[in-house]
Design a protein around this motif. Structure first.
Motif, PDB file in Angstrom:
ATOM      1  N   GLN A 181      -4.459  -8.837  -0.302  1.00 41.29           N
ATOM      2  CA  GLN A 181      -4.557  -7.398  -0.073  1.00 41.29           C
ATOM      3  C   GLN A 181      -3.278  -6.848   0.550  1.00 41.29           C
ATOM      4  OE1 GLN A 181      -7.878  -6.290   2.383  1.00 41.29           O
ATOM      5  NE2 GLN A 181      -7.619  -4.089   2.035  1.00 41.29           N
ATOM      6  N   GLN A 182      -2.688  -7.593   1.503  1.00 44.01           N
ATOM      7  CA  GLN A 182      -1.443  -7.151   2.133  1.00 44.01           C
ATOM      8  C   GLN A 182      -0.307  -7.106   1.118  1.00 44.01           C
ATOM      9  OE1 GLN A 182      -1.364 -10.125   5.284  1.00 44.01           O
ATOM     10  NE2 GLN A 182      -1.548  -8.499   6.829  1.00 44.01           N
ATOM     11  N   ALA A 183      -0.211  -8.133   0.290  1.00 38.71           N
ATOM     12  CA  ALA A 183       0.853  -8.184  -0.723  1.00 38.71           C
ATOM     13  C   ALA A 183       0.713  -7.035  -1.711  1.00 38.71           C
ATOM     14  CB  ALA A 183       0.814  -9.523  -1.451  1.00 38.71           C
ATOM     15  N   GLU A 184      -0.516  -6.728  -2.106  1.00 36.73           N
ATOM     16  CA  GLU A 184      -0.731  -5.617  -3.035  1.00 36.73           C
ATOM     17  C   GLU A 184      -0.354  -4.292  -2.375  1.00 36.73           C
ATOM     18  OE1 GLU A 184      -1.423  -5.367  -6.126  1.00 36.73           O
ATOM     19  OE2 GLU A 184      -1.788  -7.488  -6.573  1.00 36.73           O
ATOM     20  N   GLY A 185      -0.582  -4.174  -1.059  1.00 38.66           N
ATOM     21  CA  GLY A 185      -0.191  -2.962  -0.353  1.00 38.66           C
ATOM     22  C   GLY A 185       1.312  -2.748  -0.370  1.00 38.66           C
TER      23      GLY A 185
ATOM     24  N   LEU B 168       3.845  -1.127   6.266  1.00 39.87           N
ATOM     25  CA  LEU B 168       3.585  -2.381   6.979  1.00 39.87           C
ATOM     26  C   LEU B 168       2.531  -2.167   8.073  1.00 39.87           C
ATOM     27  CD1 LEU B 168       7.220  -3.801   7.299  1.00 39.87           C
ATOM     28  CD2 LEU B 168       5.470  -4.330   5.589  1.00 39.87           C
ATOM     29  N   GLU B 169       2.572  -0.994   8.672  1.00 37.82           N
ATOM     30  CA  GLU B 169       1.575  -0.657   9.695  1.00 37.82           C
ATOM     31  C   GLU B 169       0.181  -0.583   9.091  1.00 37.82           C
ATOM     32  OE1 GLU B 169       1.146   3.452  11.668  1.00 37.82           O
ATOM     33  OE2 GLU B 169       2.506   2.370  12.998  1.00 37.82           O
ATOM     34  N   THR B 170       0.079  -0.003   7.913  1.00 38.04           N
ATOM     35  CA  THR B 170      -1.242   0.153   7.279  1.00 38.04           C
ATOM     36  C   THR B 170      -1.823  -1.180   6.817  1.00 38.04           C
ATOM     37  OG1 THR B 170      -0.268   0.571   5.092  1.00 38.04           O
ATOM     38  CG2 THR B 170      -0.692   2.483   6.487  1.00 38.04           C
ATOM     39  N   ILE B 171      -0.959  -2.182   6.550  1.00 34.36           N
ATOM     40  CA  ILE B 171      -1.481  -3.488   6.109  1.00 34.36           C
ATOM     41  C   ILE B 171      -1.646  -4.445   7.290  1.00 34.36           C
ATOM     42  CG2 ILE B 171      -0.469  -3.226   3.813  1.00 34.36           C
ATOM     43  CD1 ILE B 171       1.643  -5.302   4.601  1.00 34.36           C
TER      44      ILE B 171
END
Length: 493
Positions: free
Chosen positions: A237-241, A182-185
């Motif tokens: 992009q966040q969802a894919e992460g 979650l931090e990376t996205i």
């Protein structure tokens, strides 16, 4: 003059989401709880019983069902304005106990607890508002050796109650790794509501699959009924992460750890979680728990919001038939994890803790589905009544059987119709009926009716064979216990 209305009779029905438990259900649950308690006891855990009611403040708001009244709990307001609620699990009450009695309890404190919990959830097939849980927790141990021990004990428990190796898997992940993702996205610790929504969404993976999770993480989706469910609002992009994290389970623990290392990037919290998973994997391997019993699985997240480290679930891997006769896997029967901040809510001081909860009713249902529990409770021996004036003698027979450790009762209904007494014994699923009229009493004998054998003969024998069947015979009163024991032992009771 108008006639007085008759008082309205209450409906004789169980409230929605609740059920009644009868003989075999209660007996089999008790046997299972005793078996589980035996495993927990061998691991050094002590029993604890807490109140069914806690203050709402003590329980906290951790249930994922935030759209339900009182956010998923059955709560009411006391006269002094404090709100209280039925406990929704065994962990929140333990946190209160650990804080309240912290000066009296050993540290670490290892306890197990068994009993019903209540959740104000929307009822559905197999989804009840009251159900039994069986928990074991260690409070005060910061090392992941405590988490590994819980997983090993869970594995041993499943095998002890009748789930063989190959029919279950204990899957392990770490909430810190998810925090790292979650931090990376771009979701920081301040994004509490969004993080909680992501957590609730990915916990539905088993139900809605990849596309369903991605839709719910982004704009939302329509469910099978056509109702629209609003999404979390993440970007593509966040969802894919998040999905990359969920799909990072490899063929073995080493490959899974490598895949997770890629999705957390440079996150310090994610790296700490990854190290804890690696340490647990090494500990469990050293204890003899291979990946066919306990393995790292990135899709495990757990829905409750208080987990802070390792999380785990026990999943039954065999197939059963659903209500429409379709094969499906039974799924999860236990889960837990580390919750280092729960006791801190009371004391202000960090207190490490970890534990597991077994859904007893689901585990019982799984064993019955596989034919490993019969769901039949053998009733008591029934002493029939041929002469009401001789009730004391009949009671004496029942007492003699009870003193020998045999369940027994005297028929206490209307003895006028003897056939009804035998029907009663059949309805009680009794193994034996005892008959003694005045003639038998004068000779010091009784008639022993083997109802188990009689039922078998009735299923397969012709009328003539039935008339000459050996399921009823005469024995001396002094031999009553021995003959009844022989019949019951022969039936495997």
């Amino acid at each position: 003059m108008a006639k007085d209305k008759k008082p309205r009779r209450p409906k004789a029905e169980t409230p929605k989401g609740f059920r009644d438990y009868f003989g075999a259900d209660v007996t089999e649950r008790k046997e299972m709880l005793d078996t589980i308690a035996g495993v927990y006891h061998r691991y050094g855990f002590d029993p604890l019983e807490t109140s069914a009611v806690e203050t709402v403040e003590a329980l906290g708001k951790f249930l994922p069902d935030v759209d339900r009244p009182n956010e998923g709990v059955f709560a009411w307001q006391e006269d002094d304005s404090d709100w209280v609620a039925l406990r929704y699990d065994m962990t929140a009450p333990l946190a209160r106990v650990a804080a309240q009695f912290r000066n009296d309890l050993p540290s670490p404190y290892r306890r197990y607890a068994m009993g019903p919990v209540w959740r104000n959830e929307k009822p559905g097939p197999g989804r009840f508002r009251q159900f039994y849980q069986c928990d074991a927790d260690t409070v005060g141990a910061p090392t992941v050796a405590a988490d590994a021990e819980i997983c090993a004990m869970l594995s041993d428990t499943l095998e002890a109650v009748g789930i063989p190796r190959g029919d279950y898997i204990v899957r392990v992940n770490n909430r810190k790794v998810l925090d790292g993702v979650l931090e990376t996205i771009g979701l920081t610790e301040d994004d509490h509501e969004t993080r909680a929504a992501v957590l609730r969404t990915i916990d539905k993976f088993d139900k809605v699959g990849r596309e369903g999770v991605l839709q719910l993480l982004k704009e939302g989706r329509r469910d099978a009924s056509g109702a629209y469910i609003e999404g979390v609002g993440l970007s593509e992009q966040q969802a894919e992460g998040v999905w990359n994290f969920l799909s990072s389970t490899g063929d073995d623990n080493s490959e899974t750890l490598a895949l997770l290392s890629q999705v957390i990037g440079d996150s310090a919290i994610g790296g700490a979680g990854l190290q804890e998973l690696e340490d647990m994997s090494k500990l469990l391997a050293a204890l003899g728990y291979a990946e066919d019993r306990i393995k790292i699985d990135s899709s495990v997240v757990r829905g409750l919001g208080y987990y802070t480290g390792p999380v785990f679930e026990a999943e039954l891997t065999f197939e059963i038939l659903d209500e429409k006769g379709r094969p499906r896997q039974f799924g999860s029967v236990a889960g837990g994890g580390r919750y280092d901040d729960l006791v801190k809510r009371f004391t202000g001081q960090a207190v490490p803790a970890t534990g597991v909860s077994i859904g007893v009713d689901r585990l019982l249902a799984a064993l019955r589905a596989k034919g490993r529990m019969g769901g039949v409770d053998r009733g008591p021996v029934v002493v029939t009544v041929m002469d009401k004036a001789r009730m004391a003698e009949y009671q004496a027979m029942a007492t003699t059987l009870r003193n020998a450790g045999i369940r027994a009762e005297v028929y206490l209904g209307n003895p006028k119709n003897f056939g009804n007494q035998l029907k009663y014994a059949d309805k009680r699923n009794s193994p034996v009926a005892i008959i003694q009229g005045s003639d038998e009493a004068a000779r010091g004998v009784v008639q022993v009716k083997d109802l188990i054998l009689g039922a078998k003969i009735a299923q397969s024998a012709s009328l003539e064979e039935w008339k000459s069947q050996p399921a009823q015979f005469e024995v001396a009163l002094d031999d009553l216990v021995a003959e009844v024991s022989r019949i019951i032992d022969g039936a495997g009771q």
